[in-house]
Scaffold this motif. Structure first.
Motif, PDB file in Angstrom:
ATOM      1  N   ALA A 102       0.802  -1.223   0.000  1.00  0.00           N
ATOM      2  CA  ALA A 102       0.000   0.000   0.000  1.00  0.00           C
ATOM      3  C   ALA A 102       0.839   1.280   0.000  1.00  0.00           C
ATOM      4  CB  ALA A 102      -0.962  -0.014   1.184  1.00  0.00           C
ATOM      5  N   PRO A 103       1.941   1.366   0.773  1.00  0.00           N
ATOM      6  CA  PRO A 103       2.715   2.615   0.751  1.00  0.00           C
ATOM      7  C   PRO A 103       3.256   2.964  -0.635  1.00  0.00           C
ATOM      8  CG  PRO A 103       3.292   1.321   2.684  1.00  0.00           C
ATOM      9  CD  PRO A 103       2.429   0.440   1.824  1.00  0.00           C
ATOM     10  N   VAL A 104       3.608   1.956  -1.418  1.00  0.00           N
ATOM     11  CA  VAL A 104       4.109   2.211  -2.774  1.00  0.00           C
ATOM     12  C   VAL A 104       2.990   2.769  -3.648  1.00  0.00           C
ATOM     13  CG1 VAL A 104       4.995   1.115  -4.869  1.00  0.00           C
ATOM     14  CG2 VAL A 104       5.932   0.488  -2.638  1.00  0.00           C
ATOM     15  N   VAL A 105       1.819   2.152  -3.564  1.00  0.00           N
ATOM     16  CA  VAL A 105       0.686   2.606  -4.368  1.00  0.00           C
ATOM     17  C   VAL A 105       0.234   3.989  -3.916  1.00  0.00           C
ATOM     18  CG1 VAL A 105      -1.657   2.073  -5.113  1.00  0.00           C
ATOM     19  CG2 VAL A 105      -0.018   0.212  -4.747  1.00  0.00           C
ATOM     20  N   TRP A 106       0.210   4.211  -2.612  1.00  0.00           N
ATOM     21  CA  TRP A 106      -0.208   5.512  -2.085  1.00  0.00           C
ATOM     22  C   TRP A 106       0.730   6.616  -2.569  1.00  0.00           C
ATOM     23  CZ3 TRP A 106      -4.391   7.625  -0.540  1.00  0.00           C
ATOM     24  CH2 TRP A 106      -4.390   8.795   0.228  1.00  0.00           C
ATOM     25  N   GLN A 107       2.012   6.342  -2.570  1.00  0.00           N
ATOM     26  CA  GLN A 107       2.970   7.330  -3.064  1.00  0.00           C
ATOM     27  C   GLN A 107       2.714   7.646  -4.533  1.00  0.00           C
ATOM     28  OE1 GLN A 107       4.901   8.953  -1.181  1.00  0.00           O
ATOM     29  NE2 GLN A 107       6.462   9.912  -2.468  1.00  0.00           N
ATOM     30  N   ALA A 108       2.311   6.632  -5.299  1.00  0.00           N
ATOM     31  CA  ALA A 108       2.015   6.845  -6.719  1.00  0.00           C
ATOM     32  C   ALA A 108       0.779   7.707  -6.925  1.00  0.00           C
ATOM     33  CB  ALA A 108       1.824   5.499  -7.417  1.00  0.00           C
ATOM     34  N   LEU A 109      -0.056   7.814  -5.885  1.00  0.00           N
ATOM     35  CA  LEU A 109      -1.247   8.662  -5.947  1.00  0.00           C
ATOM     36  C   LEU A 109      -1.023  10.046  -5.350  1.00  0.00           C
ATOM     37  CD1 LEU A 109      -3.964   6.081  -4.819  1.00  0.00           C
ATOM     38  CD2 LEU A 109      -3.693   7.027  -7.113  1.00  0.00           C
ATOM     39  N   ARG A 110       0.101  10.248  -4.664  1.00  0.00           N
ATOM     40  CA  ARG A 110       0.312  11.497  -3.939  1.00  0.00           C
ATOM     41  C   ARG A 110       1.481  12.324  -4.463  1.00  0.00           C
ATOM     42  NH1 ARG A 110      -2.622  13.665  -3.066  1.00  0.00           N
ATOM     43  NH2 ARG A 110      -2.098  14.814  -1.186  1.00  0.00           N
ATOM     44  N   ASP A 111       2.433  11.702  -5.107  1.00  0.00           N
ATOM     45  CA  ASP A 111       3.612  12.419  -5.597  1.00  0.00           C
ATOM     46  C   ASP A 111       3.380  12.827  -7.056  1.00  0.00           C
ATOM     47  OD1 ASP A 111       6.063  13.284  -6.544  1.00  0.00           O
ATOM     48  OD2 ASP A 111       7.214  11.702  -5.562  1.00  0.00           O
ATOM     49  N   PRO A 112       3.245  14.123  -7.339  1.00  0.00           N
ATOM     50  CA  PRO A 112       2.972  14.547  -8.717  1.00  0.00           C
ATOM     51  C   PRO A 112       3.993  14.038  -9.731  1.00  0.00           C
ATOM     52  CG  PRO A 112       2.595  16.366  -7.211  1.00  0.00           C
ATOM     53  CD  PRO A 112       3.221  15.263  -6.394  1.00  0.00           C
ATOM     54  N   LEU A 156       5.380  11.205  -9.739  1.00  0.00           N
ATOM     55  CA  LEU A 156       5.041   9.816 -10.048  1.00  0.00           C
ATOM     56  C   LEU A 156       3.691   9.716 -10.751  1.00  0.00           C
ATOM     57  CD1 LEU A 156       6.214   8.020  -6.772  1.00  0.00           C
ATOM     58  CD2 LEU A 156       7.450   8.299  -8.934  1.00  0.00           C
ATOM     59  N   ILE A 157       2.755  10.564 -10.376  1.00  0.00           N
ATOM     60  CA  ILE A 157       1.433  10.540 -11.011  1.00  0.00           C
ATOM     61  C   ILE A 157       1.562  10.760 -12.513  1.00  0.00           C
ATOM     62  CG2 ILE A 157      -0.815  11.688 -11.143  1.00  0.00           C
ATOM     63  CD1 ILE A 157      -0.436  12.396  -8.143  1.00  0.00           C
ATOM     64  N   ARG A 158       2.437  11.655 -12.923  1.00  0.00           N
ATOM     65  CA  ARG A 158       2.586  11.944 -14.355  1.00  0.00           C
ATOM     66  C   ARG A 158       3.172  10.759 -15.119  1.00  0.00           C
ATOM     67  NH1 ARG A 158       6.100  13.909 -17.374  1.00  0.00           N
ATOM     68  NH2 ARG A 158       4.993  15.883 -17.751  1.00  0.00           N
ATOM     69  N   ARG A 159       3.631   9.736 -14.408  1.00  0.00           N
ATOM     70  CA  ARG A 159       4.182   8.555 -15.070  1.00  0.00           C
ATOM     71  C   ARG A 159       3.130   7.485 -15.340  1.00  0.00           C
ATOM     72  NH1 ARG A 159      10.134   7.960 -12.072  1.00  0.00           N
ATOM     73  NH2 ARG A 159      10.848  10.070 -12.643  1.00  0.00           N
ATOM     74  N   TRP A 160       1.872   7.761 -14.927  1.00  0.00           N
ATOM     75  CA  TRP A 160       0.806   6.806 -15.248  1.00  0.00           C
ATOM     76  C   TRP A 160      -0.504   7.489 -15.637  1.00  0.00           C
ATOM     77  CZ3 TRP A 160      -3.631   7.190 -12.392  1.00  0.00           C
ATOM     78  CH2 TRP A 160      -3.538   7.787 -11.124  1.00  0.00           C
ATOM     79  N   ASP A 192       8.158  -0.274 -12.151  1.00  0.00           N
ATOM     80  CA  ASP A 192       8.521   0.411 -10.911  1.00  0.00           C
ATOM     81  C   ASP A 192       8.402   1.927 -11.064  1.00  0.00           C
ATOM     82  OD1 ASP A 192       9.300   0.459  -8.240  1.00  0.00           O
ATOM     83  OD2 ASP A 192      11.440   0.553  -8.718  1.00  0.00           O
ATOM     84  N   LEU A 193       7.346   2.347 -11.787  1.00  0.00           N
ATOM     85  CA  LEU A 193       7.048   3.769 -12.003  1.00  0.00           C
ATOM     86  C   LEU A 193       8.198   4.519 -12.674  1.00  0.00           C
ATOM     87  CD1 LEU A 193       5.167   4.469  -8.669  1.00  0.00           C
ATOM     88  CD2 LEU A 193       4.174   4.609 -10.960  1.00  0.00           C
ATOM     89  N   ALA A 194       8.849   3.852 -13.612  1.00  0.00           N
ATOM     90  CA  ALA A 194       9.914   4.501 -14.381  1.00  0.00           C
ATOM     91  C   ALA A 194       9.315   5.528 -15.342  1.00  0.00           C
ATOM     92  CB  ALA A 194      10.695   3.452 -15.164  1.00  0.00           C
TER      93      ALA A 194
END
Length: 240
Positions: A18-28, A30-34, A121-123
């Motif tokens: 969950a912390p990895v997924v949550w970071q992908a929803l909160r860090d702009p 990382l968000i721009r990578r999906w 890995d959100l590259a």
């Protein structure tokens, strides 16, 4: 039209904590990578949807974003379940006309999130998008010679010769009007083929091709772009 009494809920299970997924929803960054696709205003779009005037609970892993849609994370046997609960239709009349299209977009984007986390890995990514109306009305997967692939179950391997080149990989996800495929030719990327519904603002319907690539150099990406642009120019409605 979606029933206002039961707004859509979209779920996807991601093989990550969950912390990895949550970071992908909160860090702009990382968000721009999906989220969505590359364009000049992507950073501003990410900011307006996920950062400005949102309500985030970092402990419960719940995020109510701009417009009222709500992300929540839940434990799952294979990782983390991401649930996107759409706001009921009518909550924001300005956007009601686009309600179903936004719902379809969320399905695509959540699959892109899953793919980006699990496979890369959100590259950083590079995307190519084609959107509009086919000159000859019809189904996008038929126009691309993907009708037999569209009948396969998720996880099934496939190999297809499209008018824009070969695609090889596995069926990633399907839902009515959408086919998502992994593709070795995109640098182990993801190809989304979307049939858009007939609406008041798009009476003839539409199609969207969204290719997400990884690790391609400029020459390889330019060649990919040229092949798909050539197909699109031959088949899109010339008045667009």
């Amino acid at each position: 039209m979606t029933d206002a009494a039961s707004p859509p809920v979209i779920e996807v299970t991601i093989a990550a904590p969950a912390p990895v997924v949550w970071q992908a929803l909160r860090d702009p960054a990382l968000i721009r990578r999906w989220h969505g696709w590359d364009f000049d205003g992507l950073d501003e779009e990410v900011e307006s949807i996920y950062v400005t005037d949102v309500a985030a609970d970092d402990t419960a892993h719940v995020l109510a974003i701009q417009g009222g849609d709500r992300f929540s994370l839940h434990p799952a046997p294979d990782g983390t379940l991401v649930r996107l609960s759409r706001v009921p239709i009518g909550a924001d009349p300005e956007w009601d006309t686009y309600y179903n299209e936004i719902t379809a977009g969320w399905y695509t984007f959540l699959q892109q999130l899953k793919f980006a986390v699990e496979r890369h890995d959100l590259a950083p990514r590079r995307t190519l998008i084609l959107e509009g109306t086919l000159e000859q009305p019809g189904i996008l997967v038929d126009a691309l010679g993907l009708h037999t692939v569209a009948a396969l179950e998720p996880g099934a391997p496939y190999k297809a010769e499209t008018p824009a080149g070969r695609l090889t990989g596995e069926v990633w996800a399907t839902c009515p009007g959408q086919l998502l495929l992994t593709a070795e030719e995109l640098g182990d990327g993801l190809a989304a083929f979307v049939q858009q519904e007939h609406t008041s603002y798009r009476p003839e319907g539409g199609v969207l091709v969204l290719l997400t690539t990884y690790g391609m150099d400029d020459d390889a990406f330019a060649a990919l772009e040229s092949r798909w642009a050539s197909w699109w120019e031959r088949h899109r409605l010339s008045s667009e």
